[in-house]
Design an enzyme around this catalytic site. Structure first.
Site, PDB file in Angstrom:
ATOM      1  N   SER A  46       0.757  -1.298  -0.172  1.00  0.00           N
ATOM      2  CA  SER A  46      -0.486   0.245   0.092  1.00  0.00           C
ATOM      3  C   SER A  46       0.829   0.771   0.213  1.00  0.00           C
ATOM      4  O   SER A  46       0.397   2.313  -0.920  1.00  0.00           O
ATOM      5  CB  SER A  46      -0.912  -0.605   1.589  1.00  0.00           C
ATOM      6  OG  SER A  46      -1.864  -0.887   0.885  1.00  0.00           O
ATOM      7  N   LYS A  99      -9.654  -5.576  10.303  1.00  0.00           N
ATOM      8  CA  LYS A  99     -10.494  -4.911   9.707  1.00  0.00           C
ATOM      9  C   LYS A  99     -12.465  -5.176  10.527  1.00  0.00           C
ATOM     10  O   LYS A  99     -13.275  -4.129  10.291  1.00  0.00           O
ATOM     11  CB  LYS A  99     -10.811  -5.585   8.671  1.00  0.00           C
ATOM     12  CG  LYS A  99     -10.052  -5.509   7.159  1.00  0.00           C
ATOM     13  CD  LYS A  99      -9.636  -6.148   6.171  1.00  0.00           C
ATOM     14  CE  LYS A  99      -8.370  -6.266   5.260  1.00  0.00           C
ATOM     15  NZ  LYS A  99      -9.437  -6.102   3.828  1.00  0.00           N
ATOM     16  N   ALA A 111     -13.083 -18.285   4.956  1.00  0.00           N
ATOM     17  CA  ALA A 111     -14.213 -17.190   5.557  1.00  0.00           C
ATOM     18  C   ALA A 111     -13.543 -16.350   6.901  1.00  0.00           C
ATOM     19  O   ALA A 111     -13.700 -15.972   8.341  1.00  0.00           O
ATOM     20  CB  ALA A 111     -15.048 -18.494   6.766  1.00  0.00           C
ATOM     21  N   GLY A 112     -12.360 -15.809   6.226  1.00  0.00           N
ATOM     22  CA  GLY A 112     -10.811 -14.543   6.881  1.00  0.00           C
ATOM     23  C   GLY A 112     -12.267 -13.218   6.976  1.00  0.00           C
ATOM     24  O   GLY A 112     -13.512 -13.293   5.988  1.00  0.00           O
ATOM     25  N   ASN A 125     -15.193 -23.938   4.770  1.00  0.00           N
ATOM     26  CA  ASN A 125     -14.563 -23.118   5.459  1.00  0.00           C
ATOM     27  C   ASN A 125     -13.934 -24.210   6.766  1.00  0.00           C
ATOM     28  O   ASN A 125     -15.000 -24.928   6.660  1.00  0.00           O
ATOM     29  CB  ASN A 125     -14.953 -22.103   5.978  1.00  0.00           C
ATOM     30  CG  ASN A 125     -13.570 -21.333   7.070  1.00  0.00           C
ATOM     31  OD1 ASN A 125     -12.215 -20.751   6.001  1.00  0.00           O
ATOM     32  ND2 ASN A 125     -13.621 -21.240   8.230  1.00  0.00           N
ATOM     33  N   TYR A 137      -1.766 -11.945  -4.326  1.00  0.00           N
ATOM     34  CA  TYR A 137      -1.388 -11.834  -5.646  1.00  0.00           C
ATOM     35  C   TYR A 137       0.338 -11.638  -5.122  1.00  0.00           C
ATOM     36  O   TYR A 137       1.047 -11.349  -6.211  1.00  0.00           O
ATOM     37  CB  TYR A 137      -1.710 -10.178  -5.662  1.00  0.00           C
ATOM     38  CG  TYR A 137      -1.683  -9.199  -4.612  1.00  0.00           C
ATOM     39  CD1 TYR A 137      -2.998  -9.162  -3.584  1.00  0.00           C
ATOM     40  CD2 TYR A 137      -0.015  -8.457  -4.209  1.00  0.00           C
ATOM     41  CE1 TYR A 137      -2.119  -7.758  -2.716  1.00  0.00           C
ATOM     42  CE2 TYR A 137      -0.181  -7.321  -3.491  1.00  0.00           C
ATOM     43  CZ  TYR A 137      -1.078  -7.322  -2.835  1.00  0.00           C
ATOM     44  OH  TYR A 137      -0.966  -6.564  -1.375  1.00  0.00           O
TER      45      TYR A 137
END
Ligand code: ATR
Length: 260
Positions: free
Chosen positions: A16, A65, A126-127, A149, A211
């Site tokens: 980022s 998050k 399922a994170g 999951n 990625y």
């Protein structure tokens, strides 16, 4: 000079700062974007720093998050729906949590011209990012979303976000048009996801949120068996683009060479 941060744990590999600082320079904005590894006990102080404008905005990544939500004054409708925040800003003296992962995933699929409408989607994992992907897929008109999951309870919790979600046991494989890996399996070179690729009809879309590495074993094998593959790079770039727009009110230019 305005200051922005990405916070998470671990954070050292985050791209980022590279992306945001590139756009900051390109748009002649007086700002800097840094990364910071934090623990849960640091969240309160960071939010206070946004309130008193020592920091102008943050991106939030794994594993905060969700845990950051109680510290915020308000959530945008998308962040509330996903119960997941990746972008924070201050407005009208309130610290607000937003979610650009949903839009980032949608724009990523748009960039490869993939139409989710009337498709059956199979999600692995399922994170932290899975709820955002489910919301995006539902907004894009998926016919069916099936999830699997390792810890079934976490998949069941996602039904609160999308009640039509179908849950199957870890290791089972349903009929699908697109499969999405949202687990962390693939981050390590030797990670494998057990799938009988040879039993699946080809020409499906295999999508990995990871990625780095550019092609996980999941994608390498999918390609070998005649499927379309896509990694999470464009989703990552587009979520950053949307966050940049929120903070600077400028839509920065995206091209596929960014981050190369
Ligand atoms: P968090 O769970 O804190 O949100 P994450 O990195 O966003 O962390 O999510 C990790 C995901 O990868 C989860 O779906 C996890 O499955 P569990 O819920 O069962 O933990 C999945 N995952 C990680 N390692 C795995 C493994 N070895 N086999 C299967 N799934 C795995």
């Amino acid at each position: 000079m305005k200051k922005y941060l990405v916070v998470g744990n671990p954070i050292e590999h985050s791209l980022s700062p590279k992306l945001h600082n590139h756009w900051i320079k390109e748009n002649n904005i007086d700002a800097i974007y840094e990364k910071k590894q934090i623990n849960e006990s640091d969240i309160k102080k960071i939010i206070e720093e946004i309130k008193n404008e020592k920091i102008n905005g943050i991106n939030v990544t794994v594993p905060f998050k969700k845990t950051i939500i109680p510290f915020l004054n308000e959530l945008t409708p998308l962040a509330r729906e996903a119960q997941s925040v990746n972008t924070i800003f201050k407005k009208d003296n309130k610290v607000i949590g937003d979610n650009t992962d949903i839009g980032g995933f949608e724009l990523g699929l748009k960039s490869i011209n993939y139409k989710v409408e009337n498709k059956k989607i199979f999600i692995l994992g399922a994170g932290g990012v899975t709820s955002s992907i489910i919301i995006a897929l539902s907004r894009l008109g998926a016919t069916k979303i099936i999830i699997s999951n390792r810890t079934k309870k976490k998949a069941e919790n996602l039904k609160k976000i999308y009640s039509k979600l179908e849950i199957i046991d870890w290791g089972e494989v349903p009929d699908f048009d697109m499969i999405i890996n949202t687990t962390s399996l693939g981050l390590k070179k030797d990670d494998e996801i057990k799938l009988e690729y040879s039993n699946l009809k080809p020409n499906k879309l295999f999508y990995d949120v990871i990625y780095n590495p550019i092609q996980t074993n999941f994608l390498v094998k999918a390609k070998k068996f005649g499927n379309q593959i896509e990694n999470g790079k464009m989703m990552f770039i587009y979520q950053a683009q949307l966050a940049f727009k929120i903070w600077h009110n400028v839509m920065p230019v995206v091209n596929k060479k960014l981050l190369d």
